[in-house]
Design a protein around this motif. Sequence first.
Motif, PDB file in Angstrom:
ATOM      1  N   ARG A  72       0.840  -1.207   0.000  1.00 36.29           N
ATOM      2  CA  ARG A  72       0.000   0.000   0.000  1.00 36.29           C
ATOM      3  C   ARG A  72       0.872   1.253   0.000  1.00 36.29           C
ATOM      4  O   ARG A  72       0.610   2.194  -0.751  1.00 36.29           O
ATOM      5  CB  ARG A  72      -0.916   0.000   1.215  1.00 36.29           C
ATOM      6  CG  ARG A  72      -1.807   1.215   1.285  1.00 36.29           C
ATOM      7  CD  ARG A  72      -2.845   1.082   2.412  1.00 36.29           C
ATOM      8  NE  ARG A  72      -3.653   2.262   2.480  1.00 36.29           N
ATOM      9  CZ  ARG A  72      -3.431   3.286   3.307  1.00 36.29           C
ATOM     10  NH1 ARG A  72      -2.416   3.257   4.142  1.00 36.29           N
ATOM     11  NH2 ARG A  72      -4.217   4.331   3.310  1.00 36.29           N
ATOM     12  N   PHE A  73       1.908   1.288   0.826  1.00 34.06           N
ATOM     13  CA  PHE A  73       2.779   2.464   0.892  1.00 34.06           C
ATOM     14  C   PHE A  73       3.521   2.688  -0.428  1.00 34.06           C
ATOM     15  O   PHE A  73       3.671   3.822  -0.877  1.00 34.06           O
ATOM     16  CB  PHE A  73       3.769   2.340   2.047  1.00 34.06           C
ATOM     17  CG  PHE A  73       3.122   2.342   3.407  1.00 34.06           C
ATOM     18  CD1 PHE A  73       1.985   3.092   3.685  1.00 34.06           C
ATOM     19  CD2 PHE A  73       3.651   1.577   4.434  1.00 34.06           C
ATOM     20  CE1 PHE A  73       1.384   3.085   4.942  1.00 34.06           C
ATOM     21  CE2 PHE A  73       3.075   1.571   5.695  1.00 34.06           C
ATOM     22  CZ  PHE A  73       1.948   2.321   5.949  1.00 34.06           C
ATOM     23  N   VAL A  74       3.939   1.614  -1.063  1.00 34.85           N
ATOM     24  CA  VAL A  74       4.607   1.727  -2.365  1.00 34.85           C
ATOM     25  C   VAL A  74       3.601   2.183  -3.424  1.00 34.85           C
ATOM     26  O   VAL A  74       3.937   3.006  -4.281  1.00 34.85           O
ATOM     27  CB  VAL A  74       5.304   0.400  -2.744  1.00 34.85           C
ATOM     28  CG1 VAL A  74       5.734   0.395  -4.199  1.00 34.85           C
ATOM     29  CG2 VAL A  74       6.505   0.173  -1.822  1.00 34.85           C
ATOM     30  N   ALA A  75       2.379   1.701  -3.360  1.00 27.75           N
ATOM     31  CA  ALA A  75       1.341   2.153  -4.291  1.00 27.75           C
ATOM     32  C   ALA A  75       1.071   3.649  -4.109  1.00 27.75           C
ATOM     33  O   ALA A  75       0.888   4.381  -5.097  1.00 27.75           O
ATOM     34  CB  ALA A  75       0.055   1.353  -4.092  1.00 27.75           C
ATOM     35  N   MET A  76       1.080   4.118  -2.870  1.00 26.98           N
ATOM     36  CA  MET A  76       0.889   5.545  -2.596  1.00 26.98           C
ATOM     37  C   MET A  76       2.040   6.352  -3.199  1.00 26.98           C
ATOM     38  O   MET A  76       1.819   7.423  -3.783  1.00 26.98           O
ATOM     39  CB  MET A  76       0.794   5.787  -1.090  1.00 26.98           C
ATOM     40  CG  MET A  76      -0.479   5.241  -0.466  1.00 26.98           C
ATOM     41  SD  MET A  76      -0.452   5.262   1.340  1.00 26.98           S
ATOM     42  CE  MET A  76      -0.627   7.012   1.669  1.00 26.98           C
ATOM     43  N   ALA A  77       3.260   5.854  -3.065  1.00 24.23           N
ATOM     44  CA  ALA A  77       4.430   6.535  -3.630  1.00 24.23           C
ATOM     45  C   ALA A  77       4.333   6.587  -5.149  1.00 24.23           C
ATOM     46  O   ALA A  77       4.589   7.634  -5.769  1.00 24.23           O
ATOM     47  CB  ALA A  77       5.710   5.828  -3.200  1.00 24.23           C
TER      48      ALA A  77
END
Length: 134
Positions: free
Chosen positions: A26-31
């Motif tokens: 999720r955090f990588v998708a946000m980035a």
Amino acid sequence: MTQYVTVANVDEKLGADWAPEADKERFVAMANAYLSAQGIQVPDPVPADVIMAGVELAAAAADGSLYAQQSQGTMTQKRVKADGAEVEKRYAEISTSNVGNAALPSRVQFALALIGPYKAARGSITVGYRRDCP
């Protein structure tokens, strides 16, 4: 959405404990979404500085500062009196223009600096084909 950075990239740069395993995707998708929204033109393979920007943005997402809204600027003055119980704080004004990034967290500012060379000039037209289009 283009994938500029992967969980493996972030793990390699920051170590495996940068975020709980269940939240890393999720955090990588946000980035990646943040980078996509910047309108950058990136060659294939993705350059190291764009990957590093993605790493910084994923870390900012993990610490909750990537999409956090800042309501006040940096404190410029603070005054405290003991017996009279007086407290005074003054903050710099937050810039609402697109020119300044002073209200952004340092990781986000760093990421924006890294991707600067890949941003299309405002009002410009990019001609070409994208590899990820059907």
